[in-house]
Write an enzyme that holds these catalytic residues in place. Structure first.
Site, PDB file in Angstrom:
ATOM      1  N   LYS A 147       0.833  -1.207   0.000  1.00  0.00           N
ATOM      2  CA  LYS A 147       0.000   0.000   0.000  1.00  0.00           C
ATOM      3  C   LYS A 147       0.875   1.267   0.000  1.00  0.00           C
ATOM      4  CE  LYS A 147      -3.568   2.733   0.473  1.00  0.00           C
ATOM      5  NZ  LYS A 147      -4.550   3.017  -0.562  1.00  0.00           N
TER       6      LYS A 147
ATOM      7  N   LYS B  65      -0.374  11.421   5.850  1.00  0.00           N
ATOM      8  CA  LYS B  65      -0.071  10.282   6.729  1.00  0.00           C
ATOM      9  C   LYS B  65       0.621   9.167   5.941  1.00  0.00           C
ATOM     10  CE  LYS B  65      -3.326   7.444   6.843  1.00  0.00           C
ATOM     11  NZ  LYS B  65      -3.925   6.187   6.411  1.00  0.00           N
TER      12      LYS B  65
HETATM   13  P1  NAD Z   1     -12.792   8.374   7.206  1.00  0.00           P
HETATM   14  O1  NAD Z   1     -12.171   9.374   8.119  1.00  0.00           O
HETATM   15  O2  NAD Z   1     -13.872   8.787   6.275  1.00  0.00           O
HETATM   16  O3  NAD Z   1     -13.350   7.116   8.056  1.00  0.00           O
HETATM   17  C1  NAD Z   1     -12.785   6.651   9.232  1.00  0.00           C
HETATM   18  C2  NAD Z   1     -13.917   6.371  10.218  1.00  0.00           C
HETATM   19  O4  NAD Z   1     -13.369   5.845  11.416  1.00  0.00           O
HETATM   20  C3  NAD Z   1     -14.714   7.622  10.571  1.00  0.00           C
HETATM   21  O5  NAD Z   1     -16.086   7.394  10.325  1.00  0.00           O
HETATM   22  C4  NAD Z   1     -14.414   7.806  12.057  1.00  0.00           C
HETATM   23  O6  NAD Z   1     -15.509   8.355  12.779  1.00  0.00           O
HETATM   24  C5  NAD Z   1     -14.115   6.386  12.487  1.00  0.00           C
HETATM   25  N1  NAD Z   1     -13.329   6.294  13.713  1.00  0.00           N
HETATM   26  C6  NAD Z   1     -12.239   7.015  14.058  1.00  0.00           C
HETATM   27  N2  NAD Z   1     -11.796   6.638  15.275  1.00  0.00           N
HETATM   28  C7  NAD Z   1     -12.630   5.648  15.685  1.00  0.00           C
HETATM   29  C8  NAD Z   1     -12.695   4.872  16.867  1.00  0.00           C
HETATM   30  N3  NAD Z   1     -11.800   5.017  17.850  1.00  0.00           N
HETATM   31  N4  NAD Z   1     -13.689   3.962  16.976  1.00  0.00           N
HETATM   32  C9  NAD Z   1     -14.593   3.800  15.981  1.00  0.00           C
HETATM   33  N5  NAD Z   1     -14.596   4.528  14.849  1.00  0.00           N
HETATM   34  C10 NAD Z   1     -13.615   5.431  14.703  1.00  0.00           C
HETATM   35  O7  NAD Z   1     -11.581   7.725   6.412  1.00  0.00           O
HETATM   36  P2  NAD Z   1     -11.647   6.837   5.071  1.00  0.00           P
HETATM   37  O8  NAD Z   1     -11.409   7.725   3.899  1.00  0.00           O
HETATM   38  O9  NAD Z   1     -12.833   5.932   5.127  1.00  0.00           O
HETATM   39  O10 NAD Z   1     -10.288   5.989   5.261  1.00  0.00           O
HETATM   40  C11 NAD Z   1     -10.188   4.895   6.150  1.00  0.00           C
HETATM   41  C12 NAD Z   1      -8.850   4.196   5.893  1.00  0.00           C
HETATM   42  O11 NAD Z   1      -8.819   3.749   4.535  1.00  0.00           O
HETATM   43  C13 NAD Z   1      -7.636   5.132   6.074  1.00  0.00           C
HETATM   44  O12 NAD Z   1      -6.577   4.416   6.644  1.00  0.00           O
HETATM   45  C14 NAD Z   1      -7.312   5.553   4.653  1.00  0.00           C
HETATM   46  O13 NAD Z   1      -5.947   5.908   4.503  1.00  0.00           O
HETATM   47  C15 NAD Z   1      -7.687   4.296   3.878  1.00  0.00           C
HETATM   48  N6  NAD Z   1      -8.069   4.514   2.472  1.00  0.00           N
HETATM   49  C16 NAD Z   1      -8.905   5.524   2.118  1.00  0.00           C
HETATM   50  C17 NAD Z   1      -9.250   5.701   0.770  1.00  0.00           C
HETATM   51  C18 NAD Z   1     -10.150   6.831   0.314  1.00  0.00           C
HETATM   52  O14 NAD Z   1     -10.205   7.093  -0.905  1.00  0.00           O
HETATM   53  N7  NAD Z   1     -10.870   7.499   1.198  1.00  0.00           N
HETATM   54  C19 NAD Z   1      -8.726   4.832  -0.191  1.00  0.00           C
HETATM   55  C20 NAD Z   1      -7.902   3.792   0.208  1.00  0.00           C
HETATM   56  C21 NAD Z   1      -7.578   3.643   1.549  1.00  0.00           C
END
Ligand code: NAD
Length: 292
Positions: free
Chosen positions: A171, A239
């Site tokens: 990744k 990050k």
């Molecule tokens: P996001 O911030 O939209 O979602 C993360 C969720 O986790 C939020 O809803 C938040 O409220 C929740 N959260 C945070 N702390 C928490 C806790 N202690 N307990 C329960 N829930 C908690 O982020 P995202 O875009 O969905 O990304 C999530 C992961 O996927 C990240 O690591 C990101 O790097 C990776 N990612 C994102 C994408 C993208 O296009 N958005 C693509 C590939 C990978």
């Protein structure tokens, strides 16, 4: 059908949990944001009010959290996944985090009788919504085989890339390529604009030749329109570039282009664009060129 506990119902987790519900799995979801839990309930899932409630009955637990501190808290914390999951539970962490945390989670998981895979994804919000994610998994062959039917609901390219942490290294490689391409597409737009050449026509040609790539396919129109609603936030890519540079240091390799691109992503954040989509790297290129 499998009882799945799903923790982290954000931009990615929400559609992913929805696909699992649609496939007939019994999904119990938890997020610190109550509105996200309500969205899962509306989609036919079950809402939980704590990590413990989400994982207690689950055979498979999926976490999709922002970064390693959240994974450490949710998985290793006092009332976290490992403290509440039944022995034999399979934990699939799909968050993008540093490899050493994935390894630590897997090691502690084994001590508690919980099997662990790191399985970060690529494909963005569109890939999550269309269930067409690329999934790179690190862990044992047997645990990967057990996870595969679930992962097949979420993605189309699903590869076991090696031991614990290997998914995160792949990744990191993915993220350095994506950021680098965004930086170059941004500079192409700046050059076309500054030369008085129509950027849309120019990028349409690029997308049909050797410079073709998925970012040009999916994002050139929104970039030309200066539409930067996330998608994938600059803060998260910042990050990820930190993970890239740490991994390079640990492997004793120099990645000079990645270092430069990481600084452009850092500049985007410093300029106040952290909550915009990563295509907002265009704003940095424009500012550096004196064209904002
Ligand atoms: P996001 O911030 O939209 O979602 C993360 C969720 O986790 C939020 O809803 C938040 O409220 C929740 N959260 C945070 N702390 C928490 C806790 N202690 N307990 C329960 N829930 C908690 O982020 P995202 O875009 O969905 O990304 C999530 C992961 O996927 C990240 O690591 C990101 O790097 C990776 N990612 C994102 C994408 C993208 O296009 N958005 C693509 C590939 C990978």
């Amino acid at each position: 059908m499998t009882a799945v506990g799903f923790i982290g119902l954000g931009i990615m987790g929400s559609p992913m949990a929805g696909h699992l519900v649609a496939a007939g799995h019994h999904v119990t979801g938890f997020d610190v944001n109550r509105a996200s839990v309500d969205r899962l309930v509306a989609a036919g899932g079950k809402g939980a009010s704590s990590v413990a409630e989400a994982v207690r009955e689950a055979a498979v637990v999926i976490t999709m959290l922002p970064n390693h501190p959240q994974v450490e808290q949710v998985v290793l914390g006092e009332d976290g996944v490992l403290a509440n999951a039944a022995s034999g539970t399979l934990l699939i962490d799909m968050s993008t985090i540093r490899p050493e945390t994935s390894i630590a989670v897997a090691t502690t998981g084994v001590e508690r009788g919980v099997r662990v895979l790191d399985a970060p994804v690529s494909g963005g919000e569109a890939g999550a919504k269309q269930a067409s994610l690329s999934i790179m998994a690190g862990g044992t062959e047997a645990d990967f085989a057990a996870a595969k039917p679930i992962l097949e609901v979420l993605g189309t390219t699903i590869v076991h890339v090696g031991r614990h942490g290997a998914g995160q290294v792949v990744k990191a490689a993915n993220q350095l390529v994506v950021a680098g391409i965004y930086a170059l597409v941004s500079e192409a737009i700046v050059l076309l604009d500054a030369s008085g050449v129509d950027a849309k026509s120019g990028l349409d040609v690029l997308a049909g030749g050797l410079a073709a790539n998925r970012i040009l396919d999916l994002k050139r129109d929104s970039m030309i329109a200066r539409e930067f609603t996330p998608g994938f936030r600059i803060d998260l890519h910042y990050k990820d570039m930190g993970i890239v540079l740490d991994a390079a240091r640990q492997s004793d390799v120099a990645l000079p282009v990645s270092g430069l691109v990481a600084q452009l992503v850092a500049a985007a954040r410093a300029m106040g664009y952290g909550s915009l989509d990563h295509s907002a790297l265009l704003k940095v290129s424009e500012q550096l060129a004196g064209r904002s």
